[in-house]
Design an enzyme around this catalytic site. Structure first.
Site, short mmCIF file in Angstrom:
data_model
loop_
_atom_site.label_atom_id
_atom_site.label_comp_id
_atom_site.label_asym_id
_atom_site.label_seq_id
_atom_site.Cartn_x
_atom_site.Cartn_y
_atom_site.Cartn_z
N ASP A 1 22.23 -3.46 -31.92
CA ASP A 1 21.18 -4.40 -32.54
C ASP A 1 20.82 -5.35 -31.99
O ASP A 1 19.46 -5.86 -32.06
CB ASP A 1 21.91 -5.11 -33.93
N ASN B 1 21.48 4.96 -27.84
CA ASN B 1 22.65 4.89 -26.93
C ASN B 1 22.81 6.14 -26.15
O ASN B 1 22.18 7.09 -26.41
CB ASN B 1 23.98 4.15 -27.50
#
Length: 474
Positions: A264, A195
């Site tokens: 995920d 991220n």
């Protein structure tokens, strides 16, 4: 970019990493505790979900992939719940059981869809807890198209380099969802998916997309990576590849309810799509759509194949109207998943008249969704001679798409619609006129697939030819 639904059922994926149990306690809070300034929650519902690497595996299984999972659990109730849940989801789980450490568990207390508290139960795993990983992974790689390392910094992934080297020796690409401040442990992986916060922690602050690209390029060169996919929250995704143009995709336009597990979903969809044969940019676009779905859900969640298919159809603007064959097939798949019957008819529809409108309204009543396949200009000239059609294909399709009875309009250039019928496999084939059922083109194909063939009457004194002749004589 044109996005399609991959054949996920053909994808075989191995997930290795930190599995955990996500627990949710739901209840109403109407008062503050007299013992301390904290809300009192009257718990009325408890829920257990797969978390971490187990959630990555669940996301892939929900898409229809064949999934194997390697991880660590404790010798406790949480570990037993995880194992049962994985089995119920159709995931082959080969888990090492730690005799000294508990199953990683996160407990969230939620009231009125708001998370009030999270409690973590964990004791970081050591090398002894994942000592069987190499043997387990080597055994499962023979039946894998791709391997995902899902790192949550809980200690399961002690030696990523050994696992990456093993996968490459078996010809299996490796994707990594990284954690921590040392990405060198993921050297030689194919793609990593940090991220934005994790990315900046490694490469330094990035104030522009140009800096993201420049610093990401250096990172790929330093670690021998084939790609970096940076998940940037409300800014979307950025895919970087050596010596290729960067790809920046905006976040999907929907309300964000909960970002838990969105990472995920991204790596799960990315890996599943690659394993199913898509290119990295195509898989990235699909992962972006999936992320847009999952952030609209509360807590750790997965995206089903049906949800993703519907989102793709919406993205391509194929819910109704004029569509390509591929868009049509995706839309039909979604309609069938909802139990809807597909009706198919075809024709030239050169000048739309009352007879056409009445016929199409009656055709729609034979099922739930009506497909109108329209002859191309060239095929009409071949059938009816020079001077026809009066209206070109795009105008004919536009008029048909505007009719309330018509769901999808698709062109075809063959002499007959048989090739298209083989792909569509309609539940009902409809034709208008004085034909017998056996005279309808494609009837045998449709009946062989378990469908029906119906001949409907036409409105008398209504035909394109008669209208054209009347115009010419006036």
């Amino acid at each position: 970019m044109y996005i399609t639904m991959p054949p996920f059922e053909k994808a075989r994926v191995l997930v290795v990493g930190d599995v955990m149990l996500d627990r949710y306690w739901h209840g109403v809070s109407t008062r503050i505790s007299p013992e301390a300034p904290v809300p009192v929650v009257n718990v009325s519902q408890t829920e257990d979900r797969l978390g971490g690497a187990a959630n990555v595996a669940l996301n892939m299984s929900a898409l229809g992939c064949k999934v194997s999972l390697v991880g660590v659990i404790g010798k406790d109730e949480a570990g037993q719940i995880l194992q049962r849940s994985l089995t119920a989801a159709g995931i082959h789980a080969d888990l090492q059981v730690s005799t000294t450490k508990p199953t990683v568990t996160k407990l969230r207390v939620i009231s009125r869809h708001q998370q009030l508290l999270r409690m973590d139960f964990e004791d970081k795993y050591g090398a002894e807890d994942s000592s069987e990983f190499v043997v387990k992974v080597e055994r499962l790689l023979a039946d894998a198209d791709i391997m995902v390392l899902s790192d949550y910094a809980k200690g399961s992934l002690q030696d990523c380099q050994a696992l990456i080297a093993l996968a490459h020796r078996c010809g299996v690409p490796v994707l990594v969802d990284p954690k921590g401040h040392d990405f060198s442990r993921y050297r030689n992986a194919n793609v990593i998916t940090p991220n934005f916060v994790e990315f900046e922690a490694i490469v330094g602050k990035c104030d522009s997309e140009r800096e993201i690209v420049a610093r990401g390029s250096r990172l790929m060169a330093d670690l021998d990576l084939q790609g970096v996919l940076v998940t940037r929250g409300e800014q979307g995704l950025s895919l970087l590849r050596p010596d290729k143009p960067e790809l920046h995709l905006p976040a999907r336009g929907r309300e964000v309810f909960d970002v838990t597990g969105a990472g995920d979903t991204v790596i799960a969809t990315l890996a599943a799509a690659l394993a199913a044969g898509q290119t990295l940019p195509e898989a990235t676009a699909l992962a972006n759509i999936a992320a847009g779905i999952v952030v609209g859900k509360l807590g750790t969640a997965s995206v089903s194949a049906a949800e993703l298919r519907r989102a793709i159809i919406a993205d391509q603007g194929a819910q109704s109207g004029v569509v390509t064959e591929e868009q049509l097939l995706q839309a039909i798949e979604d309609a069938r998943a909802a139990g809807e019957r597909i009706v198919f008819t075809n024709g030239c529809f050169d000048i739309i008249h009352a007879g056409h409108v009445g016929y199409l309204e009656e055709a729609r009543k034979q099922g739930d969704r009506l497909i109108v396949a329209v002859n191309s200009d060239a095929s009409i000239r071949k059938l009816k001679g020079e001077g026809r059609p009066i209206n070109p294909l795009d105008r004919r399709m536009a008029v048909l798409a505007g009719l309330e009875s018509v769901n999808w309009v698709v062109p075809f250039s063959d002499d007959t619609p048989e090739r298209l019928l083989r792909r569509v496999k309609p539940d009902v084939l409809v034709k208008g006129g004085d034909y017998s059922v056996d005279q309808v083109v494609g009837a045998s194909l449709v009946k062989a697939n378990g469908g029906e063939v119906r001949v409907l009457g036409l409105v008398e004194n209504c035909s394109t030819t008669s209208i054209v002749n009347k115009i010419l004589h006036h």
